[in-house]
Write a protein that holds these residues in place. Structure first.
Motif, PDB file in Angstrom:
ATOM      1  N   CYS A  62       0.825  -1.218   0.000  1.00  0.00           N
ATOM      2  CA  CYS A  62       0.000   0.000   0.000  1.00  0.00           C
ATOM      3  C   CYS A  62       0.854   1.261   0.000  1.00  0.00           C
ATOM      4  O   CYS A  62       0.378   2.337  -0.361  1.00  0.00           O
ATOM      5  CB  CYS A  62      -0.924   0.007   1.218  1.00  0.00           C
ATOM      6  N   MET A 116      -3.117  -0.280   6.553  1.00  0.00           N
ATOM      7  CA  MET A 116      -3.074  -0.215   5.089  1.00  0.00           C
ATOM      8  C   MET A 116      -3.635   1.108   4.581  1.00  0.00           C
ATOM      9  O   MET A 116      -3.081   1.722   3.662  1.00  0.00           O
ATOM     10  CB  MET A 116      -3.865  -1.380   4.500  1.00  0.00           C
ATOM     11  N   PHE A 120      -1.527   3.916   2.407  1.00  0.00           N
ATOM     12  CA  PHE A 120      -2.016   4.315   1.086  1.00  0.00           C
ATOM     13  C   PHE A 120      -2.259   5.821   1.032  1.00  0.00           C
ATOM     14  O   PHE A 120      -1.865   6.497   0.063  1.00  0.00           O
ATOM     15  CB  PHE A 120      -3.306   3.565   0.760  1.00  0.00           C
TER      16      PHE A 120
END
Length: 407
Positions: A62, A116, A120
């Motif tokens: 990510c 995650m 990201f």
């Protein structure tokens, strides 16, 4: 058409610490310090949430994916907007995100999904910030001082991240599991305040054509990168090298603890040697550039790194690996400083964000691919294979640089 080039071998100017460069340097170092606290603490947090290697690997993935999805877009936006404002605004948003994450961790609400999402989001925002930062620096220092400025920024970041932040993580975790993330959030706010106080000279931008679109501007950046023989060769070489680096980094702990049998202390010694070498490389980069030229320095760096990787993959001795990684770090910094400076010198000022984005996006794509290839090679042919694979890839990259040197 490329920007005017400084004369190779000429004695370069040095950036003044007072004023804009000093503030930008401080912001970059403070931000790297906070980021290093977070990136060192996150894997430890992840291991308390899951023992599934795939889920832990997804957190790293990510952190790469946004460059492939949004990297080119971030560069186009960086060329359209006020880069200083974009940078401090992005840092404030990133600070808020990490602060919220720290609160969630402190309250016991951390999850793999949250890790995650954070990785990201931060990298997505970073696609704009990093391209804007590359484009902003030439407006703060004289053209002849770009190499020295890049070396000082990268060296300061290496010291902050590798030697100051890493030892502090256990101390902060002893205070609170959320402390590293809270300090990272504070570093973003401080960096934003420093960048907001800058007063750079405005880049010379031609008025956008009627009907100009982001897609068209992205394509223009790609064409500019492709048309410059030196930058095209550097981009190809860096992408190939990053495949090798991905293979090496993904398996380095297994190489040292398994193939060498050196344990965690051996791994720590290797990582420390690499960090120390990187700092030394920041001090050496400009001296080599004056003697060999920037392209010549990158070429020599690639040749030496090829030899370092070959030694690591063939000589089963911790001392050789530590020495090889130290020299590898020296030459890695020489490569990065001169590469970044060449990109800033050769790109049209108003297109630097897009050229930087095209370069970074293509180069970043090699790292996750290399991690997959390195893991498969280690499992199939032995734990030293990724180092040998990386050596071969670096050799290919050096070959790609030879014709580009004449550009």
């Amino acid at each position: 058409m490329a920007a005017a080039q400084p004369v190779e071998g000429a004695s370069p100017a040095k950036p003044a610490w007072r004023g804009g460069f000093g503030k930008l340097w401080t912001a970059a170092v403070v931000s790297r310090f906070g980021d290093s606290l977070r990136t060192a603490a996150l894997p430890l947090l992840a291991t308390t949430l899951t023992t599934d290697p795939f889920l832990i690997a997804l957190v790293s993935a990510c952190g790469y994916l946004p460059w492939l999805l949004f990297g080119l877009l971030g560069g186009a936006i960086a060329d359209r907007v006020d880069q200083r404002r974009a940078m401090w605004a992005v840092d404030l948003v990133r600070g808020a995100l990490v602060a919220a994450f720290a609160v969630a961790v402190g309250a016991g609400h951390a999850s793999m999904g949250l890790l995650m999402a954070l990785a990201f989001a931060l990298t997505t925002l970073g696609t704009l910030f990093d391209n804007a930062a590359t484009a902003l620096l030439p407006s703060l220092v004289p053209s002849g001082a770009l190499g020295s400025a890049n070396a000082r920024v990268m060296t300061g970041q290496q010291i902050a991240g590798g030697f100051l932040a890493a030892p502090l993580v256990p101390v902060l975790l002893a205070v609170s599991v959320a402390a590293p993330y809270g300090m990272d959030a504070a570093s973003y706010v401080l960096a934003a305040a420093l960048v907001a106080s800058l007063r750079p000279s405005a880049p010379q931008r031609a008025a956008r054509k009627a009907g100009s679109t982001l897609r068209g501007e992205i394509a223009e950046g790609l064409r500019t990168l492709r048309a410059d023989r030196a930058l095209r060769g550097l981009c190809a070489a860096t992408t190939v090298c990053n495949i090798g680096m991905g293979a090496l980094i993904a398996t380095l702990v297994l190489h040292i603890t398994g193939w060498l049998g050196a344990g965690q202390s051996g791994y720590a010694a290797t990582i420390t040697a690499y960090g120390a070498g990187s700092v030394a490389g920041g001090l050496l980069a400009q001296r080599l550039a004056r003697r060999l030229g920037r392209m010549g320095s990158v070429l020599v760096a690639g040749v030496v790194q090829t030899g370092c990787l070959a030694a690591m993959g063939t000589v089963r001795a911790l001392g050789v690996t530590v020495a090889a990684m130290a020299l590898f770090g020296v030459m890695g910094m020489v490569w990065n400083v001169n590469l970044t400076t060449l990109m800033q010198e050769r790109s049209p000022e108003a297109m630097l964000g897009r050229v930087s984005a095209a370069f970074r996006t293509l180069a970043v794509a090699g790292t996750p691919l290399g991690a997959l290839v390195g893991g498969a090679a280690a499992a199939s042919w032995g734990l030293n294979t990724p180092a040998l694979l990386a050596s071969g890839l670096f050799m290919v990259a050096v070959a790609a640089l030879i014709p580009a040197r004449a550009a």
